[in-house]
Scaffold this motif. Structure first.
Motif, PDB file in Angstrom:
ATOM      1  N   LEU A 120       0.982  -1.135  -0.153  1.00 18.29           N
ATOM      2  CA  LEU A 120       0.250  -0.090   0.117  1.00 18.29           C
ATOM      3  C   LEU A 120       0.872   1.383  -0.126  1.00 18.29           C
ATOM      4  O   LEU A 120       0.544   2.334  -0.765  1.00 18.29           O
ATOM      5  N   GLY A 121       2.107   1.267   0.800  1.00 17.04           N
ATOM      6  CA  GLY A 121       3.008   2.277   0.648  1.00 17.04           C
ATOM      7  C   GLY A 121       4.046   2.346  -0.420  1.00 17.04           C
ATOM      8  O   GLY A 121       4.706   3.320  -0.616  1.00 17.04           O
ATOM      9  N   LEU A 122       3.476   1.649  -1.311  1.00 19.44           N
ATOM     10  CA  LEU A 122       4.698   1.468  -2.564  1.00 19.44           C
ATOM     11  C   LEU A 122       5.885   1.402  -2.205  1.00 19.44           C
ATOM     12  O   LEU A 122       6.897   1.878  -2.952  1.00 19.44           O
ATOM     13  N   LEU A 123       6.325   0.695  -1.336  1.00 18.81           N
ATOM     14  CA  LEU A 123       7.733   0.474  -0.733  1.00 18.81           C
ATOM     15  C   LEU A 123       7.953  -1.102  -1.361  1.00 18.81           C
ATOM     16  O   LEU A 123       9.159  -1.401  -1.324  1.00 18.81           O
ATOM     17  N   GLU A 124       6.873  -1.747  -1.773  1.00 23.20           N
ATOM     18  CA  GLU A 124       7.290  -3.220  -2.338  1.00 23.20           C
ATOM     19  C   GLU A 124       6.078  -3.460  -3.417  1.00 23.20           C
ATOM     20  O   GLU A 124       5.127  -3.082  -3.278  1.00 23.20           O
ATOM     21  N   ARG A 125       6.393  -4.299  -4.165  1.00 27.45           N
ATOM     22  CA  ARG A 125       5.633  -4.532  -5.329  1.00 27.45           C
ATOM     23  C   ARG A 125       5.082  -5.713  -5.252  1.00 27.45           C
ATOM     24  O   ARG A 125       5.618  -6.680  -4.724  1.00 27.45           O
ATOM     25  N   MET A 126       3.743  -5.926  -5.690  1.00 22.79           N
ATOM     26  CA  MET A 126       2.986  -7.281  -5.480  1.00 22.79           C
ATOM     27  C   MET A 126       3.206  -8.002  -6.606  1.00 22.79           C
ATOM     28  O   MET A 126       4.116  -7.806  -7.696  1.00 22.79           O
ATOM     29  N   THR A 127       3.024  -9.369  -6.379  1.00 24.67           N
ATOM     30  CA  THR A 127       3.388 -10.575  -7.448  1.00 24.67           C
ATOM     31  C   THR A 127       2.182 -10.306  -8.424  1.00 24.67           C
ATOM     32  O   THR A 127       2.435 -10.489  -9.889  1.00 24.67           O
ATOM     33  N   SER A 128       1.065 -10.200  -8.134  1.00 24.63           N
ATOM     34  CA  SER A 128      -0.187 -10.255  -9.124  1.00 24.63           C
ATOM     35  C   SER A 128      -1.253  -9.507  -8.460  1.00 24.63           C
ATOM     36  O   SER A 128      -1.235  -9.232  -7.176  1.00 24.63           O
ATOM     37  N   GLY A 129      -2.205  -8.802  -9.289  1.00 25.12           N
ATOM     38  CA  GLY A 129      -3.156  -8.135  -8.737  1.00 25.12           C
ATOM     39  C   GLY A 129      -3.252  -6.829  -9.147  1.00 25.12           C
ATOM     40  O   GLY A 129      -2.437  -6.407 -10.207  1.00 25.12           O
ATOM     41  N   SER A 130      -4.245  -6.046  -8.637  1.00 23.40           N
ATOM     42  CA  SER A 130      -4.214  -4.497  -8.957  1.00 23.40           C
ATOM     43  C   SER A 130      -4.302  -3.647  -7.833  1.00 23.40           C
ATOM     44  O   SER A 130      -4.967  -3.844  -6.970  1.00 23.40           O
ATOM     45  N   TYR A 131      -3.466  -2.570  -8.028  1.00 19.71           N
ATOM     46  CA  TYR A 131      -3.697  -1.490  -6.755  1.00 19.71           C
ATOM     47  C   TYR A 131      -3.868  -0.206  -7.585  1.00 19.71           C
ATOM     48  O   TYR A 131      -2.823   0.566  -8.342  1.00 19.71           O
ATOM     49  N   ARG A 132      -4.827   0.467  -7.118  1.00 22.87           N
ATOM     50  CA  ARG A 132      -5.111   2.066  -7.660  1.00 22.87           C
ATOM     51  C   ARG A 132      -5.106   3.170  -6.529  1.00 22.87           C
ATOM     52  O   ARG A 132      -5.828   2.785  -5.611  1.00 22.87           O
ATOM     53  N   ILE A 133      -4.668   4.024  -6.822  1.00 23.11           N
ATOM     54  CA  ILE A 133      -4.782   5.110  -6.073  1.00 23.11           C
ATOM     55  C   ILE A 133      -5.144   6.423  -6.692  1.00 23.11           C
ATOM     56  O   ILE A 133      -4.998   6.566  -8.084  1.00 23.11           O
ATOM     57  N   ASP A 134      -6.579   6.741  -6.343  1.00 23.30           N
ATOM     58  CA  ASP A 134      -7.210   7.988  -7.113  1.00 23.30           C
ATOM     59  C   ASP A 134      -7.490   7.310  -8.397  1.00 23.30           C
ATOM     60  O   ASP A 134      -7.399   8.447  -9.549  1.00 23.30           O
ATOM     61  N   GLY A 135      -7.899   6.172  -8.636  1.00 22.32           N
ATOM     62  CA  GLY A 135      -8.093   5.778  -9.943  1.00 22.32           C
ATOM     63  C   GLY A 135      -6.976   5.255 -10.801  1.00 22.32           C
ATOM     64  O   GLY A 135      -7.259   4.716 -12.006  1.00 22.32           O
TER      65      GLY A 135
END
Length: 251
Positions: free
Chosen positions: A64-79
């Motif tokens: 969530l803090g953009l300190l680590e990348r996910m392996t899969s999935g989606s993450y949107r901030i303000d769209g």
């Protein structure tokens, strides 16, 4: 009431969909820490994230803090999708959209309270403008530390140090603050004081908060609770509690 009803009333600030995190991918010791986590946080929500040690809370918070990348999935901030953007763009998003409060305040010991609060502006723009300096003074005043602006962390109590850390997180008015066990090192009275301050800042600035905590008292005073167990979201509950006790901050 369900969490989706809150998200439907207010535009989502953060949106996670089917987020997975695996370490040592493709190796015999591959480990999956997060298993398809999905939720959103609306603007102005104060959300508690709870769960036992080892449940994946720290990994989720790092994503969530953009300190680590996910392996899969989606993450949107303000769209805006965070997956696939480069490190420089992630750093910019982190500095503009997110504030951080940690269990240990991470104040620079040689800097005064005021200098510590101006650090986000210095890091984002390479300098501190007169307007930003005035903003730092104003927010220290708002957290009850106008008298301590020239003091260094070693001259402040633990609760006062965390109030400086909250002021630092809020000085650039980010839409979202991520707080990792912000009262974990404090006694009960100081914990209540710091949490009351976060609720006040949340109410006055309409800032969203995600608070990782092991304290059920504090979780119960948030608007909503997310519970993570073994890397899976097992609870997403809107509490609907009125927080009348959270407006006073001790001097």
């Amino acid at each position: 009431m369900t969490s989706s009803s809150v998200a439907n009333r207010t535009p989502a600030l953060l949106e996670l969909a089917d987020v997975c995190k695996r370490y040592n991918v493709g190796q015999p010791n591959e480990t999956e820490v997060l298993h398809g986590v999905s939720f959103s946080i609306a603007r102005g929500e104060m959300v508690a994230l709870i769960g036992p040690s080892g449940s994946g809370k720290s990994t989720l918070l790092n994503i969530l803090g953009l300190l680590e990348r996910m392996t899969s999935g989606s993450y949107r901030i303000d769209g805006e999708e965070m997956v696939g953007i480069d490190d420089e763009a992630l750093t910019l998003q982190r500095r503009i959209k997110l504030g951080f409060v940690f269990q240990f305040h991470h104040l620079l010991p040689a800097f005064t309270a005021l200098e510590n609060v101006t650090l986000p502006a210095l890091m984002r723009e390479g300098r501190v403008t007169p307007r930003q300096l005035e903003r730092a003074r104003a927010i220290l005043d708002a957290v009850g530390l106008a008298h301590a602006m020239g003091k260094r962390p070693g001259e402040l109590s633990g609760g006062m140090q965390q109030r400086v850390a909250i002021a630092r997180a809020m000085v650039l008015e980010p839409p979202m603050v991520l707080a990792d066990e912000p009262t974990g090192n404090l006694d009960t009275a100081s914990s209540d004081e710091v949490f009351a301050l976060m609720r006040r800042m949340h109410a006055e600035l309409n800032t969203s908060f995600l608070v990782v905590t092991h304290d059920p008292r504090l979780a119960a005073r948030c608007d909503r609770v997310l519970e993570l167990v073994d890397g899976r979201l097992v609870r997403d509950q809107v509490l609907g509690v009125t927080h009348t006790q959270d407006h006073a901050v001790r001097q």
